[in-house]
Design a protein around this motif. Structure first.
Motif, PDB file in Angstrom:
ATOM      1  N   THR A 251      29.682  43.488  81.382  1.00  0.00           N
ATOM      2  CA  THR A 251      28.809  43.374  80.211  1.00  0.00           C
ATOM      3  C   THR A 251      29.405  44.031  78.966  1.00  0.00           C
ATOM      4  OG1 THR A 251      26.880  43.362  81.667  1.00  0.00           O
ATOM      5  CG2 THR A 251      26.474  43.758  79.337  1.00  0.00           C
ATOM      6  N   TRP A 252      29.900  45.267  79.104  1.00  0.00           N
ATOM      7  CA  TRP A 252      30.476  45.986  77.964  1.00  0.00           C
ATOM      8  C   TRP A 252      31.974  46.258  78.171  1.00  0.00           C
ATOM      9  CZ3 TRP A 252      25.642  47.249  80.068  1.00  0.00           C
ATOM     10  CH2 TRP A 252      24.557  46.985  79.237  1.00  0.00           C
ATOM     11  N   PHE A 253      32.627  45.446  78.969  1.00  0.00           N
ATOM     12  CA  PHE A 253      34.055  45.561  79.248  1.00  0.00           C
ATOM     13  C   PHE A 253      34.843  45.606  77.922  1.00  0.00           C
ATOM     14  CE2 PHE A 253      37.388  43.577  82.369  1.00  0.00           C
ATOM     15  CZ  PHE A 253      38.407  44.361  81.822  1.00  0.00           C
ATOM     16  N   SER A 254      35.642  46.639  77.744  1.00  0.00           N
ATOM     17  CA  SER A 254      36.513  46.815  76.568  1.00  0.00           C
ATOM     18  C   SER A 254      35.767  46.969  75.248  1.00  0.00           C
ATOM     19  CB  SER A 254      37.523  45.667  76.464  1.00  0.00           C
ATOM     20  OG  SER A 254      38.465  45.734  77.510  1.00  0.00           O
ATOM     21  N   CYS A 255      34.550  47.501  75.303  1.00  0.00           N
ATOM     22  CA  CYS A 255      33.881  47.925  74.058  1.00  0.00           C
ATOM     23  C   CYS A 255      34.432  49.303  73.729  1.00  0.00           C
ATOM     24  CB  CYS A 255      32.367  47.951  74.248  1.00  0.00           C
ATOM     25  SG  CYS A 255      31.610  46.313  74.332  1.00  0.00           S
ATOM     26  N   TRP A 276      31.511  48.810  82.421  1.00  0.00           N
ATOM     27  CA  TRP A 276      31.977  49.610  81.280  1.00  0.00           C
ATOM     28  C   TRP A 276      33.493  49.829  81.335  1.00  0.00           C
ATOM     29  CZ3 TRP A 276      27.458  50.819  84.015  1.00  0.00           C
ATOM     30  CH2 TRP A 276      26.277  50.662  83.301  1.00  0.00           C
ATOM     31  N   ARG A 277      34.190  48.965  81.982  1.00  0.00           N
ATOM     32  CA  ARG A 277      35.643  49.124  82.134  1.00  0.00           C
ATOM     33  C   ARG A 277      36.332  49.149  80.762  1.00  0.00           C
ATOM     34  NH1 ARG A 277      39.671  45.302  85.828  1.00  0.00           N
ATOM     35  NH2 ARG A 277      41.581  46.468  85.356  1.00  0.00           N
ATOM     36  N   ASN A 278      37.250  50.065  80.599  1.00  0.00           N
ATOM     37  CA  ASN A 278      38.042  50.227  79.368  1.00  0.00           C
ATOM     38  C   ASN A 278      37.203  50.582  78.142  1.00  0.00           C
ATOM     39  OD1 ASN A 278      40.344  49.667  80.837  1.00  0.00           O
ATOM     40  ND2 ASN A 278      40.540  47.561  80.110  1.00  0.00           N
ATOM     41  N   CYS A 279      36.057  51.193  78.363  1.00  0.00           N
ATOM     42  CA  CYS A 279      35.296  51.759  77.236  1.00  0.00           C
ATOM     43  C   CYS A 279      35.888  53.139  76.958  1.00  0.00           C
ATOM     44  CB  CYS A 279      33.806  51.830  77.575  1.00  0.00           C
ATOM     45  SG  CYS A 279      32.979  50.223  77.594  1.00  0.00           S
ATOM     46  N   THR A 280      37.040  53.124  76.350  1.00  0.00           N
ATOM     47  CA  THR A 280      37.854  54.341  76.219  1.00  0.00           C
ATOM     48  C   THR A 280      37.271  55.361  75.258  1.00  0.00           C
ATOM     49  OG1 THR A 280      39.168  53.161  74.546  1.00  0.00           O
ATOM     50  CG2 THR A 280      39.994  53.154  76.815  1.00  0.00           C
ATOM     51  N   GLY A 281      36.337  54.953  74.395  1.00  0.00           N
ATOM     52  CA  GLY A 281      35.752  55.879  73.429  1.00  0.00           C
ATOM     53  C   GLY A 281      34.624  56.723  73.973  1.00  0.00           C
ATOM     54  N   SER A 295      27.432  46.370  93.996  1.00  0.00           N
ATOM     55  CA  SER A 295      28.847  46.247  93.629  1.00  0.00           C
ATOM     56  C   SER A 295      29.163  47.151  92.446  1.00  0.00           C
ATOM     57  CB  SER A 295      29.179  44.791  93.271  1.00  0.00           C
ATOM     58  OG  SER A 295      30.516  44.677  92.831  1.00  0.00           O
ATOM     59  N   PHE A 296      30.105  48.070  92.659  1.00  0.00           N
ATOM     60  CA  PHE A 296      30.537  48.995  91.608  1.00  0.00           C
ATOM     61  C   PHE A 296      32.063  48.951  91.448  1.00  0.00           C
ATOM     62  CE2 PHE A 296      26.455  50.650  92.977  1.00  0.00           C
ATOM     63  CZ  PHE A 296      25.824  50.954  91.783  1.00  0.00           C
ATOM     64  N   ARG A 297      32.650  47.817  91.705  1.00  0.00           N
ATOM     65  CA  ARG A 297      34.103  47.694  91.628  1.00  0.00           C
ATOM     66  C   ARG A 297      34.585  47.877  90.188  1.00  0.00           C
ATOM     67  NH1 ARG A 297      37.705  42.395  93.446  1.00  0.00           N
ATOM     68  NH2 ARG A 297      39.738  43.244  92.791  1.00  0.00           N
ATOM     69  N   GLU A 298      35.391  48.909  89.965  1.00  0.00           N
ATOM     70  CA  GLU A 298      36.017  49.230  88.674  1.00  0.00           C
ATOM     71  C   GLU A 298      34.995  49.323  87.533  1.00  0.00           C
ATOM     72  OE1 GLU A 298      40.303  47.848  88.366  1.00  0.00           O
ATOM     73  OE2 GLU A 298      39.369  46.097  89.293  1.00  0.00           O
ATOM     74  N   THR A 299      33.808  49.795  87.855  1.00  0.00           N
ATOM     75  CA  THR A 299      32.726  49.882  86.873  1.00  0.00           C
ATOM     76  C   THR A 299      33.119  50.691  85.643  1.00  0.00           C
ATOM     77  OG1 THR A 299      31.105  49.724  88.662  1.00  0.00           O
ATOM     78  CG2 THR A 299      30.303  50.516  86.548  1.00  0.00           C
ATOM     79  N   TRP A 300      33.742  51.847  85.850  1.00  0.00           N
ATOM     80  CA  TRP A 300      34.158  52.711  84.737  1.00  0.00           C
ATOM     81  C   TRP A 300      35.682  52.855  84.682  1.00  0.00           C
ATOM     82  CZ3 TRP A 300      29.964  53.882  87.964  1.00  0.00           C
ATOM     83  CH2 TRP A 300      28.714  53.888  87.353  1.00  0.00           C
ATOM     84  N   SER A 301      36.404  51.918  85.260  1.00  0.00           N
ATOM     85  CA  SER A 301      37.869  51.985  85.267  1.00  0.00           C
ATOM     86  C   SER A 301      38.409  52.011  83.834  1.00  0.00           C
ATOM     87  CB  SER A 301      38.436  50.768  86.001  1.00  0.00           C
ATOM     88  OG  SER A 301      39.837  50.751  85.950  1.00  0.00           O
TER      89      SER A 301
END
Length: 313
Positions: A251-255, A276-281, A295-301
């Motif tokens: 949903t918010w991948f790379s925001c 939230w993957r790649n939400c680096t901020g 399923s939580f695969r790579e959720t916060w990766s």
């Protein structure tokens, strides 16, 4: 009727000229049509594409005779390159656009819808302007979309748009891929999305939207897969109602510009893959309800900015 005015105005223009005064008024009236395309043509063919039972009259804008048609693919060849105003008026039937990323939509630089009710679009305008990457302006009378339920890919890949009007979407149930890859948009209006269940990829790739995303009504939404993926310019996100949401995959991948995240209701969510993957901020994360999650695969990766994280169930 608007169409009648449009068909009677050519002699008026010839008598009054194209300068100021009454001539200027005639010029303004000449732009009145149910639907007006401005196209940039290099002396090639342009095909009007539509769907369903149609009956319309078209003025191609090059001085040729108006043409009445019931065809879903009506082609016209221009003798020289230039900018042309293509005016369409519905007759006993209608004209419902569906360019569907065919290539003809690449010539469109602006669209103006002047119909004051839902007669033009009816209930479905899926893929109407899909792929119109050179369209820089879209305007319509708000009520023209009041009956539309399906907006599937309607403005997908319209990357030249920098703004979008506040239109009537009160009947909408599907926003799947509606504005996907509209990367030129810098903001978005507070549209009525109270009946929408499907938000899959609705604003995926809208990387130009900056600041805060509007607090739209998502209370009926069940599918949020890829909804704001790659919206890298959004810095804050509102506390939207996601209580009915089950699918939050990507949903918010790379925001990547998000610095915080609100306390939303995720209690019905089952799929949180890449959410939230790649939400680096992000530097912190709220305690959300993941009790239904499977399923939580790579959720916060890739969320390497997180310095604290809540205990989740």
């Amino acid at each position: 009727m608007i169409g009648d005015w449009n068909r009677k105005e050519k002699p008026l223009l010839g008598l009054l000229g194209s300068g100021g005064g009454l001539g200027y008024l005639a010029g303004r009236v000449s732009d009145v049509a149910d639907l007006l395309y401005t196209i940039s043509n290099s002396g090639v063919s342009f095909t009007l594409r539509s769907v369903g039972s149609v009956n319309y009259t078209v003025d191609w804008g090059d001085g040729s005779d108006e043409e009445t048609s019931t065809s879903n693919t009506l082609a016209h060849t221009y003798s020289s390159s230039g900018t042309y105003k293509v005016k369409i008026n519905s007759n006993s039937g209608s004209y419902r656009p569906k360019f569907q990323d065919s290539g003809d939509e690449d010539q469109i630089t602006s669209v103006k819808v002047s119909v004051k009710d839902s007669s033009l679009f009816s209930t479905n305008i899926e893929r109407a302007f899909h792929g119109a990457q050179n369209m820089t302006e879209y305007t319509q009378v708000s009520a023209a979309t009041s009956a539309v339920t399906n907006f599937y890919r309607t403005w997908r890949e319209c990357s030249g748009l920098t703004s979008f009007p506040l239109i009537d979407t009160s009947s909408a149930t599907s926003f799947n891929e509606t504005w996907e890859s509209c990367s030129g948009l810098t903001s978005f209006p507070l549209i009525d999305s109270s009946s929408v269940t499907g938000f899959r990829s609705a604003w995926n790739g809208c990387s130009g939207i900056t600041g805060t995303f509007p607090s739209i009504d998502t209370s009926s939404g069940t599918t949020f897969e890829l909804t704001w993926k790659d919206c890298s310019g959004i810095t804050t996100f509102p506390t939207i109602d996601t209580s009915s949401g089950t699918n939050f995959s990507s949903t918010w991948f790379s925001c990547s510009s998000l610095t915080s995240f609100p306390q939303i209701d995720t209690s019905s969510g089952t799929n949180f893959k890449n959410t939230w993957r790649n939400c680096t901020g992000l530097t912190s994360f709220p305690a959300l309800d993941f009790s239904s999650g499977t399923s939580f695969r790579e959720t916060w990766s890739g969320c390497n900015g997180l310095t604290s994280f809540p205990l989740i169930d």
